[in-house]
Design a protein around this motif. Sequence first.
Motif, PDB file in Angstrom:
ATOM      1  N   LEU A  77      -5.951 -11.018  -2.699  1.00  0.00           N
ATOM      2  CA  LEU A  77      -6.941 -10.444  -1.781  1.00  0.00           C
ATOM      3  C   LEU A  77      -6.772  -8.931  -1.644  1.00  0.00           C
ATOM      4  O   LEU A  77      -7.757  -8.185  -1.624  1.00  0.00           O
ATOM      5  CB  LEU A  77      -6.843 -11.097  -0.399  1.00  0.00           C
ATOM      6  N   LEU A  78      -5.529  -8.465  -1.549  1.00  0.00           N
ATOM      7  CA  LEU A  78      -5.286  -7.025  -1.456  1.00  0.00           C
ATOM      8  C   LEU A  78      -5.718  -6.311  -2.730  1.00  0.00           C
ATOM      9  O   LEU A  78      -6.248  -5.196  -2.676  1.00  0.00           O
ATOM     10  CB  LEU A  78      -3.808  -6.755  -1.167  1.00  0.00           C
ATOM     11  N   SER A  79      -5.494  -6.938  -3.866  1.00  0.00           N
ATOM     12  CA  SER A  79      -5.907  -6.347  -5.139  1.00  0.00           C
ATOM     13  C   SER A  79      -7.417  -6.141  -5.168  1.00  0.00           C
ATOM     14  O   SER A  79      -7.900  -5.081  -5.562  1.00  0.00           O
ATOM     15  CB  SER A  79      -5.469  -7.252  -6.294  1.00  0.00           C
ATOM     16  N   LEU A  80      -8.153  -7.143  -4.730  1.00  0.00           N
ATOM     17  CA  LEU A  80      -9.621  -7.032  -4.688  1.00  0.00           C
ATOM     18  C   LEU A  80     -10.074  -6.011  -3.646  1.00  0.00           C
ATOM     19  O   LEU A  80     -10.955  -5.203  -3.910  1.00  0.00           O
ATOM     20  CB  LEU A  80     -10.237  -8.391  -4.374  1.00  0.00           C
ATOM     21  N   ALA A  81      -9.475  -6.046  -2.476  1.00  0.00           N
ATOM     22  CA  ALA A  81      -9.919  -5.189  -1.378  1.00  0.00           C
ATOM     23  C   ALA A  81      -9.649  -3.709  -1.641  1.00  0.00           C
ATOM     24  O   ALA A  81     -10.447  -2.849  -1.237  1.00  0.00           O
ATOM     25  CB  ALA A  81      -9.241  -5.614  -0.080  1.00  0.00           C
ATOM     26  N   PHE A  82      -8.539  -3.385  -2.290  1.00  0.00           N
ATOM     27  CA  PHE A  82      -8.158  -1.987  -2.475  1.00  0.00           C
ATOM     28  C   PHE A  82      -8.292  -1.506  -3.911  1.00  0.00           C
ATOM     29  O   PHE A  82      -7.898  -0.397  -4.229  1.00  0.00           O
ATOM     30  CB  PHE A  82      -6.731  -1.772  -1.964  1.00  0.00           C
ATOM     31  N   ASP A  83      -8.834  -2.354  -4.777  1.00  0.00           N
ATOM     32  CA  ASP A  83      -9.006  -2.011  -6.178  1.00  0.00           C
ATOM     33  C   ASP A  83      -7.707  -1.444  -6.760  1.00  0.00           C
ATOM     34  O   ASP A  83      -7.689  -0.428  -7.436  1.00  0.00           O
ATOM     35  CB  ASP A  83     -10.159  -1.019  -6.355  1.00  0.00           C
ATOM     36  N   GLU A  84      -6.639  -2.134  -6.457  1.00  0.00           N
ATOM     37  CA  GLU A  84      -5.306  -1.784  -6.941  1.00  0.00           C
ATOM     38  C   GLU A  84      -4.866  -2.844  -7.939  1.00  0.00           C
ATOM     39  O   GLU A  84      -5.337  -3.981  -7.895  1.00  0.00           O
ATOM     40  CB  GLU A  84      -4.305  -1.753  -5.772  1.00  0.00           C
ATOM     41  N   PRO A  85      -3.952  -2.497  -8.821  1.00  0.00           N
ATOM     42  CA  PRO A  85      -3.445  -3.506  -9.757  1.00  0.00           C
ATOM     43  C   PRO A  85      -2.778  -4.655  -8.997  1.00  0.00           C
ATOM     44  O   PRO A  85      -2.114  -4.447  -7.977  1.00  0.00           O
ATOM     45  CB  PRO A  85      -2.419  -2.757 -10.605  1.00  0.00           C
ATOM     46  N   ALA A  86      -2.945  -5.838  -9.519  1.00  0.00           N
ATOM     47  CA  ALA A  86      -2.372  -7.020  -8.869  1.00  0.00           C
ATOM     48  C   ALA A  86      -0.858  -6.907  -8.757  1.00  0.00           C
ATOM     49  O   ALA A  86      -0.273  -7.364  -7.766  1.00  0.00           O
ATOM     50  CB  ALA A  86      -2.762  -8.279  -9.641  1.00  0.00           C
ATOM     51  N   SER A  87      -0.212  -6.273  -9.735  1.00  0.00           N
ATOM     52  CA  SER A  87       1.247  -6.135  -9.660  1.00  0.00           C
ATOM     53  C   SER A  87       1.659  -5.302  -8.447  1.00  0.00           C
ATOM     54  O   SER A  87       2.664  -5.592  -7.811  1.00  0.00           O
ATOM     55  CB  SER A  87       1.792  -5.515 -10.948  1.00  0.00           C
ATOM     56  N   SER A  88       0.882  -4.288  -8.116  1.00  0.00           N
ATOM     57  CA  SER A  88       1.182  -3.446  -6.957  1.00  0.00           C
ATOM     58  C   SER A  88       0.944  -4.201  -5.654  1.00  0.00           C
ATOM     59  O   SER A  88       1.780  -4.179  -4.747  1.00  0.00           O
ATOM     60  CB  SER A  88       0.329  -2.180  -6.974  1.00  0.00           C
ATOM     61  N   LEU A 103       3.619  -3.734  10.413  1.00  0.00           N
ATOM     62  CA  LEU A 103       3.068  -3.598   9.063  1.00  0.00           C
ATOM     63  C   LEU A 103       2.187  -2.370   8.855  1.00  0.00           C
ATOM     64  O   LEU A 103       1.966  -1.968   7.709  1.00  0.00           O
ATOM     65  CB  LEU A 103       2.300  -4.858   8.678  1.00  0.00           C
ATOM     66  N   ILE A 104       1.701  -1.751   9.891  1.00  0.00           N
ATOM     67  CA  ILE A 104       0.855  -0.566   9.719  1.00  0.00           C
ATOM     68  C   ILE A 104       1.579   0.529   8.932  1.00  0.00           C
ATOM     69  O   ILE A 104       1.032   1.047   7.956  1.00  0.00           O
ATOM     70  CB  ILE A 104       0.320  -0.056  11.070  1.00  0.00           C
ATOM     71  N   PRO A 105       2.814   0.886   9.289  1.00  0.00           N
ATOM     72  CA  PRO A 105       3.489   1.920   8.486  1.00  0.00           C
ATOM     73  C   PRO A 105       3.735   1.485   7.033  1.00  0.00           C
ATOM     74  O   PRO A 105       3.634   2.309   6.113  1.00  0.00           O
ATOM     75  CB  PRO A 105       4.818   2.145   9.209  1.00  0.00           C
ATOM     76  N   VAL A 106       4.041   0.224   6.825  1.00  0.00           N
ATOM     77  CA  VAL A 106       4.287  -0.274   5.470  1.00  0.00           C
ATOM     78  C   VAL A 106       3.029  -0.131   4.617  1.00  0.00           C
ATOM     79  O   VAL A 106       3.074   0.388   3.496  1.00  0.00           O
ATOM     80  CB  VAL A 106       4.765  -1.749   5.502  1.00  0.00           C
ATOM     81  N   MET A 107       1.904  -0.590   5.142  1.00  0.00           N
ATOM     82  CA  MET A 107       0.645  -0.499   4.397  1.00  0.00           C
ATOM     83  C   MET A 107       0.236   0.950   4.174  1.00  0.00           C
ATOM     84  O   MET A 107      -0.252   1.309   3.097  1.00  0.00           O
ATOM     85  CB  MET A 107      -0.467  -1.244   5.132  1.00  0.00           C
ATOM     86  N   SER A 108       0.447   1.795   5.179  1.00  0.00           N
ATOM     87  CA  SER A 108       0.072   3.199   5.085  1.00  0.00           C
ATOM     88  C   SER A 108       0.822   3.895   3.954  1.00  0.00           C
ATOM     89  O   SER A 108       0.225   4.597   3.129  1.00  0.00           O
ATOM     90  CB  SER A 108       0.357   3.891   6.425  1.00  0.00           C
ATOM     91  N   VAL A 109       2.122   3.691   3.892  1.00  0.00           N
ATOM     92  CA  VAL A 109       2.940   4.323   2.845  1.00  0.00           C
ATOM     93  C   VAL A 109       2.622   3.721   1.477  1.00  0.00           C
ATOM     94  O   VAL A 109       2.421   4.444   0.500  1.00  0.00           O
ATOM     95  CB  VAL A 109       4.444   4.195   3.183  1.00  0.00           C
ATOM     96  N   TRP A 110       2.566   2.398   1.385  1.00  0.00           N
ATOM     97  CA  TRP A 110       2.379   1.724   0.086  1.00  0.00           C
ATOM     98  C   TRP A 110       1.037   2.080  -0.544  1.00  0.00           C
ATOM     99  O   TRP A 110       0.947   2.337  -1.742  1.00  0.00           O
ATOM    100  CB  TRP A 110       2.487   0.219   0.271  1.00  0.00           C
ATOM    101  N   LEU A 111      -0.008   2.055   0.277  1.00  0.00           N
ATOM    102  CA  LEU A 111      -1.361   2.298  -0.238  1.00  0.00           C
ATOM    103  C   LEU A 111      -1.776   3.766  -0.169  1.00  0.00           C
ATOM    104  O   LEU A 111      -2.884   4.119  -0.554  1.00  0.00           O
ATOM    105  CB  LEU A 111      -2.370   1.435   0.522  1.00  0.00           C
ATOM    106  N   GLN A 112      -0.876   4.624   0.358  1.00  0.00           N
ATOM    107  CA  GLN A 112      -1.133   6.053   0.515  1.00  0.00           C
ATOM    108  C   GLN A 112      -2.418   6.304   1.306  1.00  0.00           C
ATOM    109  O   GLN A 112      -3.321   7.028   0.881  1.00  0.00           O
ATOM    110  CB  GLN A 112      -1.166   6.748  -0.846  1.00  0.00           C
TER     111      GLN A 112
END
Length: 151
Positions: free
Chosen positions: A25-36, A91-100
């Motif tokens: 779901l995150l891969s689809l939502a953020f157009d990021e590679p599935a591995s990330s 989780l907000i800081p985790v998502m913020s850093v990971w997804l920039q």
Amino acid sequence: MKPITRRILQAVLYEAVAIAVVGPLLSLAFDEPASSTLGLAVVMSTVALAWNYVFNALFERWETRQTIKGRSLARRLAHGIGFEGGLVVMLIPVMSVWLQITPLQAFVANLGLLAFFFFYAIGFTWVFDRVFGLPASALAHEALEAETGGP
């Protein structure tokens, strides 16, 4: 089932299903590679796993002191709100850093996950309780005696 065994089993099953659903779901939502996004899902699940164990221990300690036993809809809603609310804050800081992205963007992104996980947490816990039975903290005194074989 012993409380510690129950908590560990519940948390591990909960997170295994969550990773399998959230990564794609995150891969689809953020157009990021599935591995990330799978990596992000694993990190988020690790945080959630630790929080799940701590929160359920605290919730069951509180639940033990309640005069009315069982898990009503209101109690299940309180459980879901408490668990998910605490998790969002972590989780907000985790998502913020990971997804920039900014913390505000991470908060908005987390709202979709919150909606999913709010219902997932309630549904999962209900199914888990149906399959494995209620924990001792939620059993009426008579049912607890019958289950444990004594007062």
